[in-house]
Design an enzyme around this catalytic site. Structure first.
Site, PDB file in Angstrom:
ATOM      1  N   ALA A 154     -33.043  35.231 -26.520  1.00  0.00           N
ATOM      2  CA  ALA A 154     -32.631  35.665 -25.179  1.00  0.00           C
ATOM      3  C   ALA A 154     -33.638  36.672 -24.641  1.00  0.00           C
ATOM      4  O   ALA A 154     -34.342  37.342 -25.395  1.00  0.00           O
ATOM      5  CB  ALA A 154     -31.239  36.288 -25.235  1.00  0.00           C
ATOM      6  N   TYR A 155     -33.665  36.782 -23.326  1.00  0.00           N
ATOM      7  CA  TYR A 155     -34.575  37.703 -22.657  1.00  0.00           C
ATOM      8  C   TYR A 155     -33.804  38.900 -22.138  1.00  0.00           C
ATOM      9  O   TYR A 155     -32.754  38.757 -21.515  1.00  0.00           O
ATOM     10  CB  TYR A 155     -35.323  36.987 -21.533  1.00  0.00           C
ATOM     11  N   ILE A 156     -34.344  40.082 -22.413  1.00  0.00           N
ATOM     12  CA  ILE A 156     -33.764  41.333 -21.950  1.00  0.00           C
ATOM     13  C   ILE A 156     -34.455  41.754 -20.661  1.00  0.00           C
ATOM     14  O   ILE A 156     -33.841  42.286 -19.747  1.00  0.00           O
ATOM     15  CB  ILE A 156     -33.914  42.438 -23.027  1.00  0.00           C
TER      16      ILE A 156
END
Length: 161
Positions: A29-31
């Site tokens: 996932a991308y923060i």
């Protein structure tokens, strides 16, 4: 400073599986995600977790900083993800002096299979396996970041049989 130099290809058929390892499940996932940088978290099926910062404008070469982190912290970071969590299984496939990473996507991107090869130099010309198809290096719809943010629905429609 670490440099990531990689090329990406669509995968054609199943011939690669003959030479592949057992694979490892990945949730990613991308923060933070911007045009020239991203911060992602990955949790691997073996219990490891990593956070990676990538910076750069080109798809072929980017600065990359990667660190192992506590799995519980990584799970907590997933709660702050922008977009979707990507699920895939990554296989390592040796071919002519290079280790290819073949990602078999699950979920909304099920059916998409992409091979990546990391290079030591932009001048490297790896021997292409007979199971890779069209090169998609630099095509944003095939980037994990675009897929996570939901801006690449077309990627899963452009697979090779």
């Amino acid at each position: 400073m670490a440099k990531e130099i990689e090329r990406k290809f669509l995968v054609s058929g199943q011939r690669w599986r003959t030479f592949a390892d057992e694979g490892i499940a990945i949730r990613q996932a991308y923060i933070v995600a911007q045009d020239d940088r991203s911060l992602r978290v990955r949790i691997y099926g073996n219990g490891q977790a990593r956070i990676t910062l990538k910076v750069g404008h080109t798809a072929l070469v980017r600065d990359e900083y990667e660190f192992e982190i506590d799995r519980d912290e990584a799970e907590d970071m997933l709660r702050h993800a922008i977009g979707n969590v990507i699920r895939k299984v990554r296989y390592k496939v040796p071919h002519e002096g290079h280790i290819w990473e073949v990602d078999v996507y699950e979920g909304v991107h099920r059916g998409l299979v992409i091979a990546e090869v990391e290079l030591a130099s932009i001048h490297d010309e790896p021997e292409l396996p007979n199971w890779v198809g069209r090169e998609v290096t630099g095509e944003s719809q095939y980037s994990n970041q675009s897929m996570a943010l939901g801006i690449s629905e077309g990627a899963r429609l452009h697979q090779l049989a």
